[in-house]
Motif scaffolding. Structure first.
Motif, PDB file in Angstrom:
ATOM      1  N   LEU A   1       6.940   0.829  -1.140  1.00 14.63           N
ATOM      2  CA  LEU A   1       6.066  -0.081  -0.605  1.00 14.63           C
ATOM      3  C   LEU A   1       5.538   0.422   0.876  1.00 14.63           C
ATOM      4  O   LEU A   1       6.267   0.488   1.495  1.00 14.63           O
ATOM      5  N   ASP A   2       4.344   0.167   0.839  1.00 20.26           N
ATOM      6  CA  ASP A   2       3.792   0.470   2.299  1.00 20.26           C
ATOM      7  C   ASP A   2       2.551  -0.399   2.590  1.00 20.26           C
ATOM      8  O   ASP A   2       1.677  -0.353   1.621  1.00 20.26           O
ATOM      9  N   LEU A   3       1.961  -0.597   3.753  1.00 20.52           N
ATOM     10  CA  LEU A   3       0.889  -1.260   4.178  1.00 20.52           C
ATOM     11  C   LEU A   3      -0.216  -0.340   4.127  1.00 20.52           C
ATOM     12  O   LEU A   3      -1.448  -0.656   3.909  1.00 20.52           O
ATOM     13  N   SER A   4      -0.244   0.929   4.182  1.00 20.31           N
ATOM     14  CA  SER A   4      -1.071   1.880   4.437  1.00 20.31           C
ATOM     15  C   SER A   4      -1.658   2.308   2.924  1.00 20.31           C
ATOM     16  O   SER A   4      -0.911   3.005   2.246  1.00 20.31           O
ATOM     17  N   GLU A   5      -2.966   2.126   2.644  1.00 13.94           N
ATOM     18  CA  GLU A   5      -3.564   2.384   1.512  1.00 13.94           C
ATOM     19  C   GLU A   5      -3.703   3.954   1.448  1.00 13.94           C
ATOM     20  O   GLU A   5      -3.611   4.636   0.203  1.00 13.94           O
ATOM     21  N   GLU A   6      -4.039   4.627   2.447  1.00  8.66           N
ATOM     22  CA  GLU A   6      -4.086   6.065   2.270  1.00  8.66           C
ATOM     23  C   GLU A   6      -2.736   6.649   1.980  1.00  8.66           C
ATOM     24  O   GLU A   6      -2.871   7.572   1.206  1.00  8.66           O
ATOM     25  N   SER A   7      -1.597   6.349   2.642  1.00  7.32           N
ATOM     26  CA  SER A   7      -0.295   6.673   2.333  1.00  7.32           C
ATOM     27  C   SER A   7      -0.051   6.522   0.845  1.00  7.32           C
ATOM     28  O   SER A   7       0.439   7.150   0.034  1.00  7.32           O
ATOM     29  N   ILE A   8      -0.276   5.125   0.430  1.00  7.75           N
ATOM     30  CA  ILE A   8       0.075   5.087  -1.241  1.00  7.75           C
ATOM     31  C   ILE A   8      -0.955   5.843  -2.130  1.00  7.75           C
ATOM     32  O   ILE A   8      -0.435   6.288  -3.149  1.00  7.75           O
ATOM     33  N   LYS A   9      -2.047   6.199  -1.564  1.00  2.00           N
ATOM     34  CA  LYS A   9      -2.955   6.855  -2.561  1.00  2.00           C
ATOM     35  C   LYS A   9      -2.337   8.357  -2.456  1.00  2.00           C
ATOM     36  O   LYS A   9      -2.518   8.870  -3.675  1.00  2.00           O
ATOM     37  N   HIS A  10      -1.821   8.738  -1.367  1.00  2.00           N
ATOM     38  CA  HIS A  10      -1.379  10.283  -1.485  1.00  2.00           C
ATOM     39  C   HIS A  10      -0.060  10.102  -2.374  1.00  2.00           C
ATOM     40  O   HIS A  10       0.393  11.014  -3.102  1.00  2.00           O
ATOM     41  N   ASN A  11       0.899   9.234  -2.179  1.00  3.31           N
ATOM     42  CA  ASN A  11       1.953   9.106  -2.975  1.00  3.31           C
ATOM     43  C   ASN A  11       1.729   8.932  -4.413  1.00  3.31           C
ATOM     44  O   ASN A  11       2.922   9.387  -5.258  1.00  3.31           O
ATOM     45  N   GLN A  12       0.681   8.545  -5.077  1.00  6.97           N
ATOM     46  CA  GLN A  12       0.660   8.368  -6.427  1.00  6.97           C
ATOM     47  C   GLN A  12       0.596   9.547  -6.881  1.00  6.97           C
ATOM     48  O   GLN A  12       0.824   9.590  -8.189  1.00  6.97           O
ATOM     49  N   THR A  13       0.512  10.731  -6.406  1.00  8.61           N
ATOM     50  CA  THR A  13       0.398  11.996  -6.962  1.00  8.61           C
ATOM     51  C   THR A  13       1.814  12.582  -7.320  1.00  8.61           C
ATOM     52  O   THR A  13       2.182  13.175  -8.436  1.00  8.61           O
ATOM     53  N   PHE A  14       3.174  11.646  -6.841  1.00  8.55           N
ATOM     54  CA  PHE A  14       4.372  11.834  -7.108  1.00  8.55           C
ATOM     55  C   PHE A  14       4.740  11.043  -8.269  1.00  8.55           C
ATOM     56  O   PHE A  14       6.178  10.880  -8.641  1.00  8.55           O
ATOM     57  N   ALA A  15       4.042   9.992  -8.546  1.00  6.10           N
ATOM     58  CA  ALA A  15       4.714   8.534  -9.444  1.00  6.10           C
ATOM     59  C   ALA A  15       5.148   9.252 -10.752  1.00  6.10           C
ATOM     60  O   ALA A  15       4.413  10.296 -11.331  1.00  6.10           O
ATOM     61  N   ASN A  16       6.003   8.472 -11.377  1.00  5.80           N
ATOM     62  CA  ASN A  16       6.463   8.927 -12.941  1.00  5.80           C
ATOM     63  C   ASN A  16       6.963   7.524 -13.316  1.00  5.80           C
ATOM     64  O   ASN A  16       7.126   6.521 -12.497  1.00  5.80           O
ATOM     65  N   PRO A  17       7.600   7.491 -14.619  1.00  3.66           N
ATOM     66  CA  PRO A  17       7.958   6.300 -14.933  1.00  3.66           C
ATOM     67  C   PRO A  17       9.152   5.527 -14.310  1.00  3.66           C
ATOM     68  O   PRO A  17       9.258   4.306 -14.175  1.00  3.66           O
ATOM     69  N   SER A  18       9.890   6.208 -13.366  1.00  4.77           N
ATOM     70  CA  SER A  18      10.995   5.707 -12.692  1.00  4.77           C
ATOM     71  C   SER A  18      10.737   5.882 -11.078  1.00  4.77           C
ATOM     72  O   SER A  18      11.374   5.703 -10.272  1.00  4.77           O
ATOM     73  N   LEU A  19       9.452   6.072 -10.612  1.00  2.07           N
ATOM     74  CA  LEU A  19       9.176   6.062  -9.380  1.00  2.07           C
ATOM     75  C   LEU A  19       7.597   5.713  -9.371  1.00  2.07           C
ATOM     76  O   LEU A  19       6.423   6.259  -9.614  1.00  2.07           O
ATOM     77  N   LYS A  20       7.624   4.645  -8.412  1.00  8.24           N
ATOM     78  CA  LYS A  20       6.263   3.748  -8.530  1.00  8.24           C
ATOM     79  C   LYS A  20       5.892   3.621  -6.961  1.00  8.24           C
ATOM     80  O   LYS A  20       7.038   3.408  -6.221  1.00  8.24           O
ATOM     81  N   PHE A  21       4.524   3.244  -6.783  1.00 14.21           N
ATOM     82  CA  PHE A  21       4.259   2.905  -5.255  1.00 14.21           C
ATOM     83  C   PHE A  21       3.317   2.109  -5.319  1.00 14.21           C
ATOM     84  O   PHE A  21       2.257   1.911  -6.259  1.00 14.21           O
ATOM     85  N   GLU A  22       3.210   1.094  -4.190  1.00 15.06           N
ATOM     86  CA  GLU A  22       2.112   0.125  -4.298  1.00 15.06           C
ATOM     87  C   GLU A  22       1.811  -0.163  -2.737  1.00 15.06           C
ATOM     88  O   GLU A  22       2.901  -0.322  -1.939  1.00 15.06           O
ATOM     89  N   VAL A  23       0.804  -0.818  -2.425  1.00  9.88           N
ATOM     90  CA  VAL A  23       0.362  -1.388  -1.464  1.00  9.88           C
ATOM     91  C   VAL A  23       0.963  -2.784  -1.137  1.00  9.88           C
ATOM     92  O   VAL A  23       0.761  -3.679  -1.892  1.00  9.88           O
ATOM     93  N   HIS A  24       1.716  -2.928   0.054  1.00  7.39           N
ATOM     94  CA  HIS A  24       2.310  -4.183   0.269  1.00  7.39           C
ATOM     95  C   HIS A  24       2.610  -4.390   1.718  1.00  7.39           C
ATOM     96  O   HIS A  24       2.865  -3.639   2.449  1.00  7.39           O
TER      97      HIS A  24
END
Length: 247
Positions: A68-91
């Motif tokens: 979780l992170d406040l930075s929308e740019e960081s979360i957008k970057h992180n989505q490339t690493f996402a998988n069923p057991s790794l998720k990212f959200e703006v918070h």
């Protein structure tokens, strides 16, 4: 808009801090997981995850991770690493992590590498501890990796220049009303830029008080990333480990 909402969303923030030691961070997290004996498969929240380096490493170690992170740019970057057991959200960490707190509970929350102390009021700080306490399972851990107040005051360098990726960052630091203020000036893309960072020097006692008020007991305090013993005068970090009290 608060300083962290603008500065963290720029590419220059990541350029300035591009030489952070990944090996040290991964070694620290490995030691921490071993010392706290958090079983593989446990659910961990990486609160204020930035560009996700710790979330990705925790996931590779076998954990179900929400970054979780406040930075929308960081979360957008992180989505490339996402998988069923790794998720990212703006918070925003001052808000409840899950509005319906009965929906999910986790085994641990990690707040690593000075991602606390950004807010002006004690009430805002307490909101963070409240949201963390609400999301933890009984017996779950909260790890808060923060500055060591006295060490910062004793070692503060008032001015420095750093060159990163061809950009010269001119940095001035001072302590004012218990806040470390870092003024950052640089020229990039033919423009003058000015940002600042402002982090409150919470004492270990204050942090423990916030935790205790909301049902989190202190179980350990480390003084560095090798999990060395904490010393108020000489330790480079103040890494507090809290556990949710079981009723």
């Amino acid at each position: 808009m608060a300083w962290f909402q603008t500065w963290f969303n720029t590419p220059y923030y990541h350029i300035l801090y591009s030489d952070r030691n990944y090996e040290e961070a991964e070694h620290f997290i490995t030691l921490l997981l071993q010392d706290l004996k958090i079983p593989e498969g446990s659910k961990i929240i990486d609160l204020a995850c930035g560009k996700g380096r710790h979330s990705v490493f925790l996931n590779k170690k076998g954990y179900d991770v929400l970054g979780l992170d406040l930075s929308e740019e960081s979360i957008k970057h992180n989505q490339t690493f996402a998988n069923p057991s790794l998720k990212f959200e703006v918070h925003d960490m001052r808000n409840e992590i899950f509005p319906d707190v009965s929906a999910q509970k986790v085994d641990a929350v990690f707040n690593l590498f000075t991602s606390f102390g950004y807010f002006d009021s004690p009430e805002e700080d307490r909101k963070i501890f409240k949201s963390i306490n609400n999301v933890l399972l009984p017996g779950g851990f909260f790890v808060l990796d923060f500055l060591n107040e006295k060490w910062v005051k004793n070692t503060l360098v008032p001015e420095e220049k750093l060159v990163k990726q061809g950009i010269e960052f001119k940095i001035k630091k001072k302590i004012e009303n218990q806040f470390v203020i870092k003024d950052i000036h640089f020229t990039a893309e033919d423009k003058e830029h000015h940002y600042y960072e402002r982090v409150k020097l919470h004492s270990p006692e204050t942090i423990k008080e916030y935790a205790a008020e909301l049902g989190l007991e202190t179980v350990k305090t480390y003084g560095d990333y090798s999990l060395g013993e904490y010393d108020a005068e000489t330790s480079t970090r103040c890494i507090s480990v809290f556990r949710k009290v079981t009723n």
